[in-house]
Design a protein around this motif. Structure first.
Motif, PDB file in Angstrom:
ATOM      1  N   ILE A   1     -73.538  36.291 -67.395  1.00 44.86           N
ATOM      2  CA  ILE A   1     -73.277  37.251 -68.045  1.00 44.86           C
ATOM      3  C   ILE A   1     -73.561  38.589 -67.081  1.00 44.86           C
ATOM      4  CG2 ILE A   1     -74.308  38.681 -69.909  1.00 44.86           C
ATOM      5  CD1 ILE A   1     -72.999  35.779 -70.650  1.00 44.86           C
ATOM      6  N   HIS A   2     -72.533  39.361 -67.057  1.00 43.25           N
ATOM      7  CA  HIS A   2     -72.687  40.951 -66.581  1.00 43.25           C
ATOM      8  C   HIS A   2     -71.913  41.566 -67.419  1.00 43.25           C
ATOM      9  CE1 HIS A   2     -72.977  43.513 -62.955  1.00 43.25           C
ATOM     10  NE2 HIS A   2     -72.208  44.408 -63.740  1.00 43.25           N
ATOM     11  N   SER A   3     -72.652  42.425 -68.275  1.00 46.27           N
ATOM     12  CA  SER A   3     -71.817  42.989 -69.259  1.00 46.27           C
ATOM     13  C   SER A   3     -72.789  44.225 -69.835  1.00 46.27           C
ATOM     14  CB  SER A   3     -72.094  42.014 -70.751  1.00 46.27           C
ATOM     15  OG  SER A   3     -71.409  42.625 -71.668  1.00 46.27           O
ATOM     16  N   GLU A   4     -71.911  45.154 -70.514  1.00 44.68           N
ATOM     17  CA  GLU A   4     -72.858  46.202 -70.720  1.00 44.68           C
ATOM     18  C   GLU A   4     -73.793  46.133 -71.960  1.00 44.68           C
ATOM     19  OE1 GLU A   4     -69.008  47.269 -73.305  1.00 44.68           O
ATOM     20  OE2 GLU A   4     -69.812  46.010 -71.768  1.00 44.68           O
ATOM     21  N   MET A   5     -73.499  45.355 -72.716  1.00 45.50           N
ATOM     22  CA  MET A   5     -74.351  44.699 -73.868  1.00 45.50           C
ATOM     23  C   MET A   5     -73.913  43.255 -74.099  1.00 45.50           C
ATOM     24  SD  MET A   5     -72.411  44.010 -76.988  1.00 45.50           S
ATOM     25  CE  MET A   5     -73.546  44.477 -78.012  1.00 45.50           C
ATOM     26  N   PHE A   6     -75.055  43.036 -74.976  1.00 45.54           N
ATOM     27  CA  PHE A   6     -74.702  41.353 -75.485  1.00 45.54           C
ATOM     28  C   PHE A   6     -75.661  41.222 -76.792  1.00 45.54           C
ATOM     29  CE2 PHE A   6     -78.358  40.635 -72.511  1.00 45.54           C
ATOM     30  CZ  PHE A   6     -79.279  39.633 -73.330  1.00 45.54           C
ATOM     31  N   SER A   7     -75.506  40.106 -77.332  1.00 48.62           N
ATOM     32  CA  SER A   7     -76.077  39.893 -78.927  1.00 48.62           C
ATOM     33  C   SER A   7     -76.631  38.722 -78.959  1.00 48.62           C
ATOM     34  CB  SER A   7     -75.286  40.315 -80.014  1.00 48.62           C
ATOM     35  OG  SER A   7     -76.006  40.251 -81.099  1.00 48.62           O
ATOM     36  N   ASP A   8     -77.009  38.146 -79.942  1.00 47.10           N
ATOM     37  CA  ASP A   8     -77.565  36.923 -80.262  1.00 47.10           C
ATOM     38  C   ASP A   8     -76.734  35.624 -79.672  1.00 47.10           C
ATOM     39  OD1 ASP A   8     -78.459  38.754 -82.295  1.00 47.10           O
ATOM     40  OD2 ASP A   8     -79.745  37.051 -83.010  1.00 47.10           O
ATOM     41  N   GLY A   9     -75.508  35.654 -79.590  1.00 46.17           N
ATOM     42  CA  GLY A   9     -74.807  34.674 -79.257  1.00 46.17           C
ATOM     43  C   GLY A   9     -74.933  34.045 -77.850  1.00 46.17           C
ATOM     44  N   VAL A  10     -75.452  34.779 -77.024  1.00 44.27           N
ATOM     45  CA  VAL A  10     -75.797  34.785 -75.461  1.00 44.27           C
ATOM     46  C   VAL A  10     -77.022  33.786 -75.629  1.00 44.27           C
ATOM     47  CG1 VAL A  10     -76.582  35.428 -73.422  1.00 44.27           C
ATOM     48  CG2 VAL A  10     -74.501  36.568 -74.484  1.00 44.27           C
ATOM     49  N   VAL A  11     -78.023  34.199 -76.456  1.00 42.63           N
ATOM     50  CA  VAL A  11     -79.300  33.487 -76.536  1.00 42.63           C
ATOM     51  C   VAL A  11     -78.927  31.895 -76.799  1.00 42.63           C
ATOM     52  CG1 VAL A  11     -81.372  33.193 -77.760  1.00 42.63           C
ATOM     53  CG2 VAL A  11     -80.433  35.554 -77.449  1.00 42.63           C
ATOM     54  N   ASP A  12     -78.094  31.736 -77.702  1.00 44.25           N
ATOM     55  CA  ASP A  12     -77.621  30.163 -77.949  1.00 44.25           C
ATOM     56  C   ASP A  12     -77.282  29.503 -76.736  1.00 44.25           C
ATOM     57  OD1 ASP A  12     -78.516  30.819 -80.629  1.00 44.25           O
ATOM     58  OD2 ASP A  12     -76.591  31.297 -81.290  1.00 44.25           O
ATOM     59  N   LEU A  13     -76.339  30.225 -76.065  1.00 41.78           N
ATOM     60  CA  LEU A  13     -75.729  29.436 -74.762  1.00 41.78           C
ATOM     61  C   LEU A  13     -76.827  29.427 -73.803  1.00 41.78           C
ATOM     62  CD1 LEU A  13     -72.379  31.424 -74.604  1.00 41.78           C
ATOM     63  CD2 LEU A  13     -72.870  29.330 -75.513  1.00 41.78           C
ATOM     64  N   VAL A  14     -77.758  30.150 -73.695  1.00 38.52           N
ATOM     65  CA  VAL A  14     -78.877  30.054 -72.670  1.00 38.52           C
ATOM     66  C   VAL A  14     -79.641  28.743 -72.952  1.00 38.52           C
ATOM     67  CG1 VAL A  14     -80.946  30.898 -71.763  1.00 38.52           C
ATOM     68  CG2 VAL A  14     -79.101  32.290 -72.254  1.00 38.52           C
ATOM     69  N   LYS A  15     -79.808  28.429 -74.380  1.00 36.18           N
ATOM     70  CA  LYS A  15     -80.531  27.279 -74.765  1.00 36.18           C
ATOM     71  C   LYS A  15     -79.743  26.126 -74.536  1.00 36.18           C
ATOM     72  CE  LYS A  15     -83.334  29.939 -78.331  1.00 36.18           C
ATOM     73  NZ  LYS A  15     -83.626  30.019 -79.878  1.00 36.18           N
ATOM     74  N   THR A  16     -78.547  25.980 -74.636  1.00 37.15           N
ATOM     75  CA  THR A  16     -77.590  25.036 -74.391  1.00 37.15           C
ATOM     76  C   THR A  16     -77.231  24.567 -72.937  1.00 37.15           C
ATOM     77  OG1 THR A  16     -75.284  25.951 -74.597  1.00 37.15           O
ATOM     78  CG2 THR A  16     -76.377  25.294 -76.564  1.00 37.15           C
ATOM     79  N   GLY A  17     -77.554  25.366 -71.895  1.00 41.51           N
ATOM     80  CA  GLY A  17     -77.449  25.438 -70.663  1.00 41.51           C
ATOM     81  C   GLY A  17     -76.229  25.962 -70.170  1.00 41.51           C
ATOM     82  N   ALA A  18     -75.351  26.327 -71.191  1.00 49.69           N
ATOM     83  CA  ALA A  18     -74.208  26.744 -70.781  1.00 49.69           C
ATOM     84  C   ALA A  18     -74.095  28.186 -69.717  1.00 49.69           C
ATOM     85  CB  ALA A  18     -73.158  27.136 -72.000  1.00 49.69           C
TER      86      ALA A  18
END
Length: 471
Positions: free
Chosen positions: A270-287
């Protein structure tokens, strides 16, 4: 004693009134990181803090999830009480009611949105507020180059640590540059604000007034995705996002729909000007593990966030996330260095030549440029040649009006030009426009328009181009 005179009392420490040449770092700008010896701010009430604002001043207001709502309301109330006039409040999108932009404050305050939020749209439509069109990554230049001088900056920070350092939390963006250049700094110290790492650390000695707060942050609840949005997310995830990609997501339900489909991907960054909750879920899955990134390898890079408490808890004291100055995160020269840069942004409408309108509906300004062009260009210039600049939108509105149209609506603004556009995605498919002629572009865009509108669009394309669209 006025607020600016009070600031003058410490000018000797700062080596000259209001200029602060000792506050410098590698870029030659004022640096809010290092401590000032023997200088402590005053802890005051909200009303006392905002009383530093005088008629004719320009005030920076912290935005996104860090919007200091208590001080927004206190400033509005004080403006009436003190009979202030012509105070300019400058900001990116803010959360909460945006009290100073309401009709009863006309003449006292005038909002200037560098990215327009819902709470200021009516003021702009009525002529009571202003909008400055600008790329998100260039906003800090306004302050650093003194194009817009700031009298007061009002920001939210977390409580200071044992060394006296506060954090701007979930919204670094242009707030860092505002602190570097404002003459007077007010901080709302909110115990609910997450402490983040990166460019947002500020030593407490740089504040002139501090207000104690324990208030929940504004939240954006997760959207209930429509069938069309889910299909767009599926098309992008399965066809355009590859393992090892570096992702940027703009604001909205379509970027969220893409994230929801990426759970089985690997080594995403992730290199983005912003992010939201969806990224948190992808961290938890390891994606998402950021292992393939060239810059800040192993870390999520962002500039601001808006989401729910789940997101804010994820950010708090988490070295896995680095929150950076938006002039750096959104520089195409920086973005293009990462692998497989995949920029996913939405818009309002696209014309048959590929012009993208993202900030307005006809003459009515709806939002702003944001980081769309910064990342569309950064992805296109990717050093590895594998970047994917993506514009995604539902093919029609909820009322059945086509969003792929013969001409941009009268008064509508082109945010992303037809020369910038590579991929356009609707629920009906993917159109690749890079290197295509105007009649080829028209053909491919008609193929992903809603079937109910394709015949009319084909006729309109012939009228505009004087030739039939071709593959």
């Amino acid at each position: 004693m006025s607020s600016l005179r009070a600031f003058g009392r410490i000018s000797k420490l700062l080596q000259g009134p209001l200029k602060c040449p000792s506050r410098s770092y590698y870029a030659g700008t004022m640096e809010p990181f290092h401590p000032y010896p023997d200088r402590e701010p005053n802890w005051v009430s909200a009303e006392e803090a905002v009383s530093a604002v005088k008629s004719g001043m320009r005030v920076f207001m912290h935005g996104a999830a860090a919007t200091p709502v208590t001080l927004v309301d206190a400033l509005a109330e004080y403006g009436k009480k003190a009979n202030l006039k012509d105070v300019e409040v400058i900001h990116i999108h803010t959360e909460g009611p945006g009290t100073y932009a309401k009709p009863e404050y006309a003449g006292i305050f005038r909002s200037n949105s560098l990215f327009l939020g819902a709470n200021c749209r009516q003021a702009v439509a009525d002529g009571r507020g202003d909008v400055t069109p600008i790329f998100l990554g260039e906003i800090p230049h306004l302050f650093r180059r003194k194009i817009l001088t700031l009298d007061v900056a009002i920001v939210s920070v977390c409580p200071p640590d044992n060394h006296g350092f506060c954090s701007l939390g979930p919204s670094i963006d242009c707030a860092r540059s505002a602190l570097q250049n404002a003459k007077y700094i007010i901080g709302l110290v909110n115990k609910r604000l997450p402490r983040t790492f990166g460019d947002g650390l500020v030593h407490i000695s740089h504040f002139d007034a501090l207000v104690d707060e324990n208030r929940e942050l504004p939240e954006h609840k997760e959207h209930i995705l429509s069938a069309e949005e889910k299909q767009i997310g599926k098309l992008i995830a399965e066809n355009l996002v590859h393992d090892g990609a570096t992702l940027q997501m703009g604001i909205g339900s379509i970027p969220d729909a893409v994230l929801a489909q990426l759970g089985n991907h690997k080594d995403l960054g992730i290199h983005s000007e912003m992010f939201s909750d969806g990224v948190v879920d992808l961290v938890k899955t390891g994606a998402v593990n950021n292992s393939k990134k060239v810059l800040q390898t192993g870390k999520i890079v962002s500039s601001f966030t808006v989401g729910t408490r789940k997101l804010y808890d994820f950010l708090d004291n988490n070295p896995f996330v680095v929150m950076c100055d938006v002039a750096w995160t959104n520089s195409p020269a920086i973005i293009c260095q990462n692998p497989r840069v995949t920029a996913i942004n939405s818009c309002i409408e696209v014309d048959l030549t590929g012009q993208v309108c993202s900030d307005s509906i006809g003459t009515r300004i709806y939002s702003g440029f944001g980081g769309q062009v910064d990342f569309i260009r950064g992805a296109a210039l990717s050093h590895d040649g594998l970047g994917k600049p993506i514009i995604a939108l539902a093919s029609s509105t909820k009322k059945g009006v086509s969003k792929i149209i013969p001409y941009i609506k009268q008064g509508g603004g082109v945010v992303t030009t037809r020369a910038h556009v590579h991929y356009v995605v609707t629920e009906w498919g993917i159109a690749y426009l890079f290197g295509k002629t105007l009649r080829q572009r028209a053909y491919h865009l008609i193929q992903i328009a809603h079937p109910d509108h394709r015949e009319a669009l084909e006729k309109a394309a012939f009228e505009r181009l004087k030739t039939m669209p071709v593959p």
